[in-house]
Design a protein around this motif. Sequence first.
Motif, PDB file in Angstrom:
ATOM      1  N   TRP A  23       0.836  -1.207   0.000  1.00  0.00           N
ATOM      2  CA  TRP A  23       0.000   0.000   0.000  1.00  0.00           C
ATOM      3  C   TRP A  23       0.869   1.255   0.000  1.00  0.00           C
ATOM      4  O   TRP A  23       0.592   2.208  -0.731  1.00  0.00           O
ATOM      5  CB  TRP A  23      -0.924  -0.016   1.221  1.00  0.00           C
ATOM      6  CG  TRP A  23      -1.817   1.166   1.276  1.00  0.00           C
ATOM      7  CD1 TRP A  23      -2.944   1.399   0.546  1.00  0.00           C
ATOM      8  CD2 TRP A  23      -1.627   2.323   2.098  1.00  0.00           C
ATOM      9  NE1 TRP A  23      -3.466   2.623   0.877  1.00  0.00           N
ATOM     10  CE2 TRP A  23      -2.681   3.212   1.822  1.00  0.00           C
ATOM     11  CE3 TRP A  23      -0.664   2.689   3.045  1.00  0.00           C
ATOM     12  CZ2 TRP A  23      -2.801   4.431   2.450  1.00  0.00           C
ATOM     13  CZ3 TRP A  23      -0.791   3.911   3.673  1.00  0.00           C
ATOM     14  CH2 TRP A  23      -1.852   4.763   3.370  1.00  0.00           C
ATOM     15  N   LEU A  24       1.928   1.256   0.812  1.00  0.00           N
ATOM     16  CA  LEU A  24       2.828   2.413   0.846  1.00  0.00           C
ATOM     17  C   LEU A  24       3.536   2.591  -0.501  1.00  0.00           C
ATOM     18  O   LEU A  24       3.726   3.727  -0.963  1.00  0.00           O
ATOM     19  CB  LEU A  24       3.841   2.260   1.979  1.00  0.00           C
ATOM     20  CG  LEU A  24       3.270   2.385   3.385  1.00  0.00           C
ATOM     21  CD1 LEU A  24       4.324   2.020   4.430  1.00  0.00           C
ATOM     22  CD2 LEU A  24       2.743   3.779   3.625  1.00  0.00           C
ATOM     23  N   THR A  25       3.909   1.496  -1.131  1.00  0.00           N
ATOM     24  CA  THR A  25       4.543   1.576  -2.451  1.00  0.00           C
ATOM     25  C   THR A  25       3.578   2.162  -3.477  1.00  0.00           C
ATOM     26  O   THR A  25       3.959   3.023  -4.276  1.00  0.00           O
ATOM     27  CB  THR A  25       5.007   0.184  -2.900  1.00  0.00           C
ATOM     28  OG1 THR A  25       5.901  -0.349  -1.915  1.00  0.00           O
ATOM     29  CG2 THR A  25       5.699   0.240  -4.240  1.00  0.00           C
ATOM     30  N   LEU A  26       2.333   1.705  -3.451  1.00  0.00           N
ATOM     31  CA  LEU A  26       1.336   2.254  -4.376  1.00  0.00           C
ATOM     32  C   LEU A  26       1.102   3.735  -4.117  1.00  0.00           C
ATOM     33  O   LEU A  26       0.926   4.523  -5.060  1.00  0.00           O
ATOM     34  CB  LEU A  26       0.019   1.483  -4.251  1.00  0.00           C
ATOM     35  CG  LEU A  26       0.027   0.054  -4.781  1.00  0.00           C
ATOM     36  CD1 LEU A  26      -1.267  -0.649  -4.430  1.00  0.00           C
ATOM     37  CD2 LEU A  26       0.266   0.052  -6.275  1.00  0.00           C
ATOM     38  N   SER A  33       3.528   9.842  -9.872  1.00  0.00           N
ATOM     39  CA  SER A  33       2.765  10.121 -11.102  1.00  0.00           C
ATOM     40  C   SER A  33       2.214  11.540 -11.095  1.00  0.00           C
ATOM     41  O   SER A  33       2.242  12.235 -12.111  1.00  0.00           O
ATOM     42  CB  SER A  33       1.603   9.137 -11.249  1.00  0.00           C
ATOM     43  OG  SER A  33       2.068   7.837 -11.397  1.00  0.00           O
ATOM     44  N   ALA A  34       1.707  11.959  -9.948  1.00  0.00           N
ATOM     45  CA  ALA A  34       1.160  13.311  -9.847  1.00  0.00           C
ATOM     46  C   ALA A  34       2.260  14.361 -10.000  1.00  0.00           C
ATOM     47  O   ALA A  34       2.073  15.379 -10.673  1.00  0.00           O
ATOM     48  CB  ALA A  34       0.434  13.481  -8.518  1.00  0.00           C
ATOM     49  N   ILE A  52       5.060   3.857 -17.399  1.00  0.00           N
ATOM     50  CA  ILE A  52       6.021   3.059 -16.635  1.00  0.00           C
ATOM     51  C   ILE A  52       5.617   2.982 -15.165  1.00  0.00           C
ATOM     52  O   ILE A  52       5.676   1.911 -14.545  1.00  0.00           O
ATOM     53  CB  ILE A  52       7.448   3.627 -16.808  1.00  0.00           C
ATOM     54  CG1 ILE A  52       7.939   3.338 -18.219  1.00  0.00           C
ATOM     55  CG2 ILE A  52       8.408   3.038 -15.782  1.00  0.00           C
ATOM     56  CD1 ILE A  52       9.226   4.014 -18.578  1.00  0.00           C
ATOM     57  N   LEU A  53       5.192   4.101 -14.615  1.00  0.00           N
ATOM     58  CA  LEU A  53       4.732   4.086 -13.221  1.00  0.00           C
ATOM     59  C   LEU A  53       3.466   3.251 -13.065  1.00  0.00           C
ATOM     60  O   LEU A  53       3.293   2.552 -12.058  1.00  0.00           O
ATOM     61  CB  LEU A  53       4.510   5.513 -12.724  1.00  0.00           C
ATOM     62  CG  LEU A  53       5.787   6.331 -12.513  1.00  0.00           C
ATOM     63  CD1 LEU A  53       5.442   7.784 -12.232  1.00  0.00           C
ATOM     64  CD2 LEU A  53       6.627   5.760 -11.398  1.00  0.00           C
ATOM     65  N   VAL A  60       2.945  -4.385  -8.542  1.00  0.00           N
ATOM     66  CA  VAL A  60       2.753  -4.465  -7.092  1.00  0.00           C
ATOM     67  C   VAL A  60       1.399  -5.082  -6.765  1.00  0.00           C
ATOM     68  O   VAL A  60       1.284  -5.950  -5.887  1.00  0.00           O
ATOM     69  CB  VAL A  60       2.892  -3.061  -6.441  1.00  0.00           C
ATOM     70  CG1 VAL A  60       2.446  -3.077  -4.999  1.00  0.00           C
ATOM     71  CG2 VAL A  60       4.320  -2.569  -6.557  1.00  0.00           C
ATOM     72  N   ILE A  61       0.372  -4.658  -7.473  1.00  0.00           N
ATOM     73  CA  ILE A  61      -0.966  -5.199  -7.228  1.00  0.00           C
ATOM     74  C   ILE A  61      -1.008  -6.687  -7.548  1.00  0.00           C
ATOM     75  O   ILE A  61      -1.551  -7.489  -6.777  1.00  0.00           O
ATOM     76  CB  ILE A  61      -2.014  -4.422  -8.044  1.00  0.00           C
ATOM     77  CG1 ILE A  61      -2.159  -3.012  -7.481  1.00  0.00           C
ATOM     78  CG2 ILE A  61      -3.356  -5.151  -8.031  1.00  0.00           C
ATOM     79  CD1 ILE A  61      -2.968  -2.085  -8.359  1.00  0.00           C
TER      80      ILE A  61
END
Length: 95
Positions: A23-26, A33-34, A52-53, A60-61
């Motif tokens: 979750w922290l990685t996401l 991305s932002a 890429i992001l 990860v998901i």
Amino acid sequence: MPAASSFPKYARRRLPNALTRAWLTLLMLSVASALLTVLPIPPAVLAGGILILALAKCRVILARYLDLANSPAWLRGFTMVTTGFAIIIFALYLI
């Protein structure tokens, strides 16, 4: 050897579990991305960076939330499919 703390709460620090780390990685990838959209870079480079992001978030998901980390062949297959899909999307964007 350091002495153990007299407070059990502080005696041993535990690392967050795999889902919390995912979750922290996401969260970090979403912030990246932002922030990428604010940079003054050409649109093609921006689109490539965002894709890429997005691929990193997808991996990860797949690995953590869908628990494919325990099945490397399936994870590799899904990664190849999503990467191919992203390449097609990026090629269509460039046309």
